[in-house]
Enzyme design. Structure first.
Site, short mmCIF file in Angstrom:
data_model
loop_
_atom_site.label_atom_id
_atom_site.label_comp_id
_atom_site.label_asym_id
_atom_site.label_seq_id
_atom_site.Cartn_x
_atom_site.Cartn_y
_atom_site.Cartn_z
N HIS A 24 -13.12 13.04 24.75
CA HIS A 24 -12.73 12.33 25.98
C HIS A 24 -11.27 12.63 26.31
O HIS A 24 -10.37 12.24 25.57
CB HIS A 24 -12.92 10.81 25.78
CG HIS A 24 -12.68 10.03 27.04
ND1 HIS A 24 -13.67 9.27 27.64
CD2 HIS A 24 -11.58 9.87 27.82
CE1 HIS A 24 -13.18 8.68 28.72
NE2 HIS A 24 -11.91 9.04 28.84
N HIS A 78 -8.37 13.72 29.86
CA HIS A 78 -8.10 13.85 31.30
C HIS A 78 -7.13 15.01 31.48
O HIS A 78 -5.91 14.82 31.49
CB HIS A 78 -7.52 12.56 31.87
CG HIS A 78 -8.48 11.42 31.85
ND1 HIS A 78 -9.24 11.07 32.95
CD2 HIS A 78 -8.86 10.61 30.85
CE1 HIS A 78 -10.02 10.06 32.62
NE2 HIS A 78 -9.82 9.75 31.35
N GLN A 109 -12.61 8.17 39.78
CA GLN A 109 -11.57 7.27 39.24
C GLN A 109 -11.41 5.99 40.07
O GLN A 109 -11.18 4.92 39.53
CB GLN A 109 -10.24 8.04 39.20
CG GLN A 109 -9.01 7.20 38.87
CD GLN A 109 -8.91 6.84 37.40
OE1 GLN A 109 -8.52 7.65 36.57
NE2 GLN A 109 -9.28 5.61 37.06
N HIS A 145 -16.81 6.06 31.86
CA HIS A 145 -15.86 5.04 31.46
C HIS A 145 -16.60 3.72 31.65
O HIS A 145 -17.00 3.39 32.77
CB HIS A 145 -14.63 5.08 32.37
CG HIS A 145 -13.72 6.23 32.11
ND1 HIS A 145 -14.09 7.53 32.31
CD2 HIS A 145 -12.43 6.25 31.65
CE1 HIS A 145 -13.06 8.32 31.99
NE2 HIS A 145 -12.05 7.57 31.59
N GLU A 156 -14.01 -0.74 30.25
CA GLU A 156 -12.66 -0.55 29.70
C GLU A 156 -11.81 -1.73 30.15
O GLU A 156 -10.98 -1.64 31.05
CB GLU A 156 -12.05 0.78 30.18
CG GLU A 156 -10.74 1.11 29.46
CD GLU A 156 -10.08 2.37 29.96
OE1 GLU A 156 -10.61 3.01 30.88
OE2 GLU A 156 -9.01 2.72 29.41
N ASP A 170 -8.14 10.85 25.17
CA ASP A 170 -8.02 10.26 26.50
C ASP A 170 -6.80 10.81 27.25
O ASP A 170 -6.94 11.38 28.32
CB ASP A 170 -7.96 8.73 26.41
CG ASP A 170 -8.39 8.04 27.70
OD1 ASP A 170 -8.79 8.73 28.66
OD2 ASP A 170 -8.35 6.80 27.75
FE FE2 Z 1 -10.50 8.14 30.18
#
Ligand code: FE2
Length: 430
Positions: A57, A59, A152, A210, A213, A309
């Protein structure tokens, strides 16, 4: 004639004294003592030879953007998302590509050769998608980059996200993403999970959302994710990333939830560094750890992989590209400190994420790609404890990164003349 021969290596499964022979990009033999000519021979000297590290995971569209256009003052997930929203309109494809390539240099130096990266599809111009598809091609010789179409700003909450997500998948993005806890309502979150699982089923793709979270124990989208996974026949192809609300959920409810997740063969991808940093921000004391229930998920037989992440981006002002840092944090945050626990977490940054990503030819076995990492440690537990030097990083039978062994000279009266950090682990510890 072999291309490369590694002698006297220890394997993560506990075998020792093995030679590994490589030819034409593949492992062709593994045996205690191989007699053959080779273009290059590396003496592992009993150190740990691992299959490549895999980050489940990440970005990559945001990495190395820390401070642009400003810092995240509150340190929360929500300010990070807002900050990314400020940065996104200013991004150019060239700048995203340049930062991602620089990050991949670092990743490979740490033995990381496969990354699942979410890529934001909220901007209908899809600058980040174009950039990361270019990066995926450019790094393919040394790193497998798998991309997740990630809305997102919300699949429904952002008016253009649904169409942009479909376009990103048309362009070649590999996996369907989502963010149900960021939709406007629980109902919209539920609907987004259903819609995104349907898209994945129709296109024959994997899912990685996701999911939950948040510290809100009533954020239960993982329940919907398990339900829709079974409904669409996606068992074994769906991952829930983060799952932090499970930390705060009622125990009785979790006793129902985890068997549902196991039935759906969901994979769980916690991100301990980021979860510890971003969650619990509304707590005074005691502060929650913000990590999902890893021991319980493992006990139920779920695949649990760890992700980084973020590295130096709007959400996280730290990060090294080393997934052993993530495993190290997981040992502490879960209080799983036994040797066998550490082996579990070593698997969580190697073989388990390789399975979740569906990597072909992964592993230390004859016929697999000749991809591997030689560490200055003797076993997986010691690798997590030390986060040691990557003595050699090998891709398709060629050394692509090397680090000299750490050996500090001592000048202490009556003491040895040097310290090798890999010489301290107890033998046969359990
Ligand atoms: Fe993430």
């Amino acid at each position: 004639m072999l291309d490369l021969l590694v002698r006297n290596a220890a394997f993560p499964d506990g075998r020792t004294g093995l030679d590994v022979a490589m030819r034409a990009g593949r492992i062709v033999e593994i045996a205690p003592s191989i007699e053959a000519e080779a273009g290059r021979v590396i003496d592992a000297a009993g150190h740990l030879l691992s299959p490549p590290f895999v980050d489940a995971h990440f970005h990559m569209d945001a990495t190395l953007s820390l401070g642009l256009p400003r810092m995240n003052v509150s340190g929360t997930l929500l300010e990070g998302i807002a900050l990314w929203g400020e940065l996104r309109p200013t991004l150019t494809q060239d700048a995203v590509v340049e930062r991602a390539l620089r990050y991949c240099d670092l990743a490979v130096s740490k033995g990381l050769m496969a990354v699942r990266s979410h890529v934001d599809v909220s901007d209908p111009k899809l600058v980040t998608v174009e950039a990361l598809l270019e990066v995926k091609n450019r790094v393919a010789p040394y790193l497998d980059l798998q991309l997740v179409a990630f809305p997102q700003d919300g699949y429904y909450r952002h008016p253009e996200a649904a169409a942009a997500l479909e376009r990103a998948l048309d362009m070649g993005v590999d996996v369907v993403g989502g963010i149900p806890h960021f939709e406007r309502s629980m109902e919209a979150g539920r609907a987004s999970v259903e819609a995104l699982c349907r898209i994945a089923a129709d296109r024959g793709l994997r899912v990685d959302m996701h999911c939950d979270e948040t510290d809100d124990p009533l954020s239960r989208h993982v329940e919907t994710l398990a339900e829709q996974t079974v409904r669409f026949g996606l068992q074994g192809r769906v991952a829930g990333s983060h799952l932090t609300s499970m930390h705060s959920m009622d125990n009785y409810y979790v006793s129902k939830l985890i068997p549902l997740m196991a039935e759906a063969e969901l994979a769980a991808i916690p991100n301990p560094l980021i979860n510890m940093m971003l969650q619990g921000r509304h707590d005074t004391y005691p502060k929650r750890r913000g990590l999902t229930r890893i021991p319980d998920l493992l006990a139920a037989g779920l695949d649990v992989a760890l992700g980084q992440d973020c590295v130096l981006d709007p959400w996280y002002a730290m990060g090294t590209g080393d997934v052993l840092d993530v495993a190290h944090m997981a040992v502490h945050a879960t209080q799983m400190g036994a040797q066998v626990d550490k082996t579990t977490f070593f698997d969580a940054v190697t073989t388990v994420p390789a399975r979740i990503l569906g990597l072909d030819g992964y592993g230390l076995a004859v016929g697999c790609h000749a991809d591997m990492v030689l560490l200055q440690a003797r076993d997986p537990a010691e690798a997590i404890r030390l986060r040691p030097n990557r003595l050699a990083v090998i891709r398709r039978g060629k050394v692509v990164a090397e680090t000299a062994p750490e050996l500090t000279r001592l000048a202490l009266e009556g003491r040895p003349q040097s310290v090798d950090p890999a010489a301290y682990a107890p033998r046969n510890a359990t």
